[in-house]
Design an enzyme around this catalytic site. Structure first.
Site, PDB file in Angstrom:
ATOM      1  N   LYS A  21       0.451  -0.948  -0.109  1.00 42.61           N
ATOM      2  CA  LYS A  21      -0.083   0.181   0.213  1.00 42.61           C
ATOM      3  C   LYS A  21       1.015   1.541  -0.051  1.00 42.61           C
ATOM      4  O   LYS A  21       2.174   1.015   0.541  1.00 42.61           O
ATOM      5  CB  LYS A  21      -1.073  -0.300   1.363  1.00 42.61           C
ATOM      6  CG  LYS A  21      -2.275   1.217   0.858  1.00 42.61           C
ATOM      7  CD  LYS A  21      -3.297  -0.181   0.556  1.00 42.61           C
ATOM      8  CE  LYS A  21      -4.431   1.395  -0.016  1.00 42.61           C
ATOM      9  NZ  LYS A  21      -6.039   0.468  -0.248  1.00 42.61           N
TER      10      LYS A  21
ATOM     11  N   ASP B 151      -6.800   4.075  -4.925  1.00 39.83           N
ATOM     12  CA  ASP B 151      -7.111   4.262  -3.121  1.00 39.83           C
ATOM     13  C   ASP B 151      -7.859   5.487  -3.154  1.00 39.83           C
ATOM     14  O   ASP B 151      -8.671   6.649  -4.096  1.00 39.83           O
ATOM     15  CB  ASP B 151      -6.500   3.777  -2.051  1.00 39.83           C
ATOM     16  CG  ASP B 151      -7.637   3.676  -0.835  1.00 39.83           C
ATOM     17  OD1 ASP B 151      -7.748   1.886  -1.041  1.00 39.83           O
ATOM     18  OD2 ASP B 151      -7.119   4.280   0.231  1.00 39.83           O
TER      19      ASP B 151
END
Ligand code: NDP
Ligand code: 2IT
Length: 450
Positions: A125, A165
């Site tokens: 991430k 995201d």
């Protein structure tokens, strides 16, 4: 001291001030007792100590020049958490709240989520504490170019493949892809969620929201029920929320709320999805504009609500779909939902329920789909985009959507069967955590101490 407490206590020493990361680790470890007890190899191989430590954490400066000519500096991150199952895969978040704790919690969740998809993708991430709100298109482009000017050296189609995201959609992916190509001279699948003209996959935009609703549908089918005719509370008004609402309508359910960072819309007749798309996808406007067209809908500003609760969960409905952000559904929200007869909670966002709220859902007999299982359709479809890029093919919307439905059904069956195997039928938190863990842990063991 239990091994969970020991691990959290060790992490607090070695990685201080990372509350969201400890929360995510604790939730997973709390589920693992039965498998650690029944199989000593995981302890002998120090899997827990290894799995909570990222393989690599990259933190970097992102300097850029705003429209006034002033120099701005943000913090950029990429946490390459676990590559036992494949190249690191996971999104990039641009939001002012981003810090090392948030990126590590998201990266940690991503390991187990990606494992559950059954596909060959590891967990990672990244992101930055950049706030796109109020920034011009040129500022966003310059920020993305600067961000990629460092990130490019760490990613690649078989090493690390980021995606979107919160705050990172098709536009940002486009600017980052363009900069990568300029720096390397290579046209390759180093990002997913790309535009349809240049390597993107049909149905990737819809995949997380659609997948979450497919997961809910599977949970209900197992209870001989369906979404048809159900009223649904949805939070968020971004990519995940919009396409969750779209699929709910397609399956005969009615979303009656949505929200953004400034407030909540409650519209018992059913949310006007085209209006929300127009406000959010085209105008980047606040949801408050919704009531100009629908004066009978109720708008509650976030500031009107106490800090331990959220307006969006205070209405009567059959089902709830948290699709905004972490810890947006607290214990008091959960109590209110249960008291109002809600019998399904399905998480489109990552870790939207606080630990206490999640515990209440597990202890009740409602259908509860935790984020790492229920929102895995986004990353799974990203892998389908990688497969199309690698084979130079382009599949139809129906082909991708069919595979997405199949993957979501598999994830449900895997989590459900695993919960039964460990004597906790219906507990999809335990089932998802154990099933996700087992596949990664076994791969780590087979690959040796690396
Ligand atoms: P978007 O940026 O498209 O939308 C986010 C939405 O949530 C917006 O409506 C935003 O409000 C609201 N929001 C964000 N942060 C906050 C906050 N701190 N407080 C209140 N509201 C907030 O992001 P996505 O829809 O892509 O992501 C939503 C969630 O889904 C996240 O948890 C993400 O990690 C998760 N997720 C996303 C996937 C994807 O493929 N995109 C895949 C799997 C999970 P505003 O409009 O005011 O900014
Ligand atoms: O949280 C997530 O799974 C995502 N933001 C999607 C990641 C991806 O690589 O598609």
């Amino acid at each position: 001291m239990t091994y969970t407490n020991q691990t959290i206590s060790d992490l607090k020493q070695t990685s201080p001030a990372q509350a969201e990361f400890y929360q995510a680790v604790e939730e997973v470890l709390n589920s693992l007792d039965p498998i650690l007890e029944s199989n000593s190899k995981y302890r002998q191989q120090a899997i827990i100590q290894r799995i909570v430590e990222p393989e690599r954490q990259i933190m970097f400066r992102v300097p850029w020049i705003d429209d006034n000519g002033d120099i701005q500096v943000n913090k950029g991150y990429r946490v390459e958490f676990n590559s036992a199952l494949g190249p690191y895969k996971g999104g990039l978040r641009f939001h002012p709240s981003v810090n090392a704790s948030i990126i590590k919690f998201l990266g940690f969740e991503q390991i187990f989520k990606n494992s559950l998809t059954g596909l060959s993708i590891g967990g990672g991430k990244g992101g930055a504490n950049f706030n796109p709100r109020g920034r011009s298109n040129n500022e966003i482009m310059r920020f993305c170019q600067s961000f990629m000017s460092e990130l490019y050296r760490h990613i690649g189609p078989t090493t690390d493949v980021p995606a979107g995201d919160i705050g990172v959609g098709a536009a940002e992916i486009g600017y980052m892809f363009g900069q990568y190509k300029r720096l390397t001279g290579r046209y390759e699948g180093i990002l997913t969620g790309k535009g349809l003209l240049w390597g993107g996959s049909l149905a990737r935009k819809e995949a997380t929201g659609y997948g979450t609703v497919y997961f809910a549908d599977n949970m209900l089918k197992a209870r001989e029920d369906s979404l048809e005719g159900k009223t649904c509370l949805v939070s968020g008004a971004g990519n995940v929320a919009i396409y969750a609402m779209e699929k709910l309508y397609q399956l005969g359910a009615t979303p009656i709320s949505c929200s953004d960072s400034s407030g909540t819309i409650y519209h018992p007749n059913g949310i006007d999805l085209e209006l929300v798309k127009q406000l959010k996808e085209q105008q980047q406007a606040s949801l408050i504009a919704y009531i100009e067209k629908y004066p009978n809908a109720k708008y509650t500003p976030t500031s009107d609500y106490p800090s331990d609760g959220h307006a969006v969960w205070r209405y009567c409905a059959d089902a709830a779909f948290p699709c905004a952000t972490q810890n947006e559904l607290t214990k008091s929200d959960a109590e209110e939902l249960l008291a109002n007869g809600c019998h399904l909670v399905c998480e489109g966002a990552n870790m939207p329920s606080t630990q206490e709220a999640a515990d209440l859902f597990v202890a009740s007999d409602i259908a509860y789909g935790p984020g790492k299982a229920a929102n895995a359709g986004g990353v799974a479809t990203s892998q389908l985009e990688m497969a199309q890029n690698a084979s130079m093919q382009k599949w139809t919307f129906e082909q991708v959507d069919q595979q997405l439905q199949h993957i979501m059904e598999n994830i449900f069956v895997t989590a459900n069967e695993t919960a039964k195997e460990f004597g906790q039928a219906g507990n999809l938190v335990l089932g998802a955590n154990i099933a996700g863990f087992r596949r990664v842990a076994d791969a780590m063991i087979e690959q040796g101490v690396v």
